[in-house]
Design a protein around this motif. Structure first.
Motif, PDB file in Angstrom:
ATOM      1  N   ASP A 233       8.624  -8.182   2.557  1.00 28.99           N
ATOM      2  CA  ASP A 233       8.052  -8.543   3.859  1.00 28.99           C
ATOM      3  C   ASP A 233       8.315 -10.142   3.609  1.00 28.99           C
ATOM      4  O   ASP A 233       8.563 -10.700   4.584  1.00 28.99           O
ATOM      5  CB  ASP A 233       6.872  -8.083   4.034  1.00 28.99           C
ATOM      6  N   HIS A 237      11.775 -11.068   5.112  1.00 36.23           N
ATOM      7  CA  HIS A 237      11.251 -10.854   6.431  1.00 36.23           C
ATOM      8  C   HIS A 237      10.244 -12.414   6.885  1.00 36.23           C
ATOM      9  O   HIS A 237       9.878 -12.502   7.873  1.00 36.23           O
ATOM     10  CB  HIS A 237      10.752  -9.828   7.180  1.00 36.23           C
ATOM     11  N   ALA A 241       3.451  -8.719   5.758  1.00 36.75           N
ATOM     12  CA  ALA A 241       3.203  -7.759   6.496  1.00 36.75           C
ATOM     13  C   ALA A 241       1.697  -7.434   6.915  1.00 36.75           C
ATOM     14  O   ALA A 241       1.545  -6.515   7.692  1.00 36.75           O
ATOM     15  CB  ALA A 241       3.941  -6.583   6.458  1.00 36.75           C
TER      16      ALA A 241
END
Length: 293
Positions: A233, A237, A241
């Motif tokens: 994450d 990303h 998260a």
């Protein structure tokens, strides 16, 4: 994943991070299956409404049977109600009934789902993770490969003449489920199912094995260890998260009953019997109490 097996090859359990999201995702899939199975009739008129309704009923029963059978199995083996396995049991039931949803009776759907969720899925999952030493994170191979194969076989076993004729517009089918067809007319569908399973396995292997070997050779098959440790994450990303006040396994300080994790990720002791953290830490989450040493 790093840490999935110890140096001796023994399996180390890595629990999921969000039971809420897992349950939500499963329910979304379950609802979507009604578009997949009943929706595959492509119409709800001209007699096909009965086929679509039958598919909806068998889909529901099989999913429920898969969930309950898997729940019961893991309750008996681990003495705990395992939500994650129950959700996968429901998915196993959904996959198991897909091939035969329009041609089997409701009682057969319960049997098909129970076998898929309570036998086929857990058996194949254990084979993959413990014998083959493959870290299948969500047991996708057990749910979709093994239960998909069982679905083809079960359709060839439980398909009735009446349901087959109605679903496929055949006036007087000569070949249908092995459990219903007369001698000499029940093995053809089963043989076709087994041939289909072999053909699908051969096709996928021939197509995807070179692809994954190429990815491995190019070092694109998995992330570097440092990125995996940091978290996908964060590394892929752009952010965590999880909020910064999530519960961690902080050890309680001596003389206290538990520890809490502050919004800054710092564990603080909780006073014995006070029910509150010591000091003003802001947003906190309490770790499960432990026995005071």
């Amino acid at each position: 994943r790093l840490g999935r097996y110890d140096i001796d090859g023994n399996l180390i359990e890595i629990p999921g991070h969000s039971a809420t999201l897992a349950a939500l995702g499963t329910l979304i899939l379950w609802v979507g299956w009604y578009g997949f199975n009943p929706g595959s009739t492509l119409m709800i008129s001209g007699g096909m409404e009965e086929v679509a309704a039958k598919a909806a009923v068998t889909t529901t029963l099989s999913a429920a049977a898969g969930a309950v059978s898997c729940l019961f199995l893991f309750k008996m083996s681990t003495h705990a109600f395992d939500l994650g396995q129950t959700l996968n049991g429901a998915l196993a039931g959904l996959v198991s009934i897909t091939a035969g949803c329009s041609v089997v009776e409701p009682y057969a759907a319960v049997i098909i789902g129970a076998i898929g969720g309570g036998i086929v899925y857990p058996a194949f999952a254990e084979l993959v993770r413990r014998k083959l030493k493959i870290d299948d994170v969500v047991d996708a191979s057990a749910v979709h490969l093994a239960c998909g194969a069982w679905g083809l076989i079960s359709a060839a076993l439980f398909c009735t003449k009446k349901d087959f004729a109605k679903a496929y517009g055949v006036t007087d089918p000569q070949f249908y489920g092995s459990f219903y067809a007369p001698v000499g007319h029940g093995h053809q569908m089963l043989a076709n199912a087994l041939i289909a399973i072999g053909a699908i396995l051969a096709w996928v292997t021939a197509l995807m094995l070179p692809f994954f070997m190429l990815l491995k050779h190019a070092k694109l098959l998995r992330s570097p260890p440092e990125e995996e440790e940091l978290g996908m994450d964060v590394s892929k990303h752009g952010g965590s998260a999880y909020p910064d006040y999530v519960v961690t396994t902080a050890s309680p300080a001596k003389g206290t009953s538990s520890a809490v994790v502050t919004s800054h990720g710092v564990a603080q002791p909780r006073n014995v019997g006070s029910g509150k953290p010591s000091g003003d830490e802001g947003a906190t989450a309490t770790v499960a109490p432990s026995e005071v040493p």
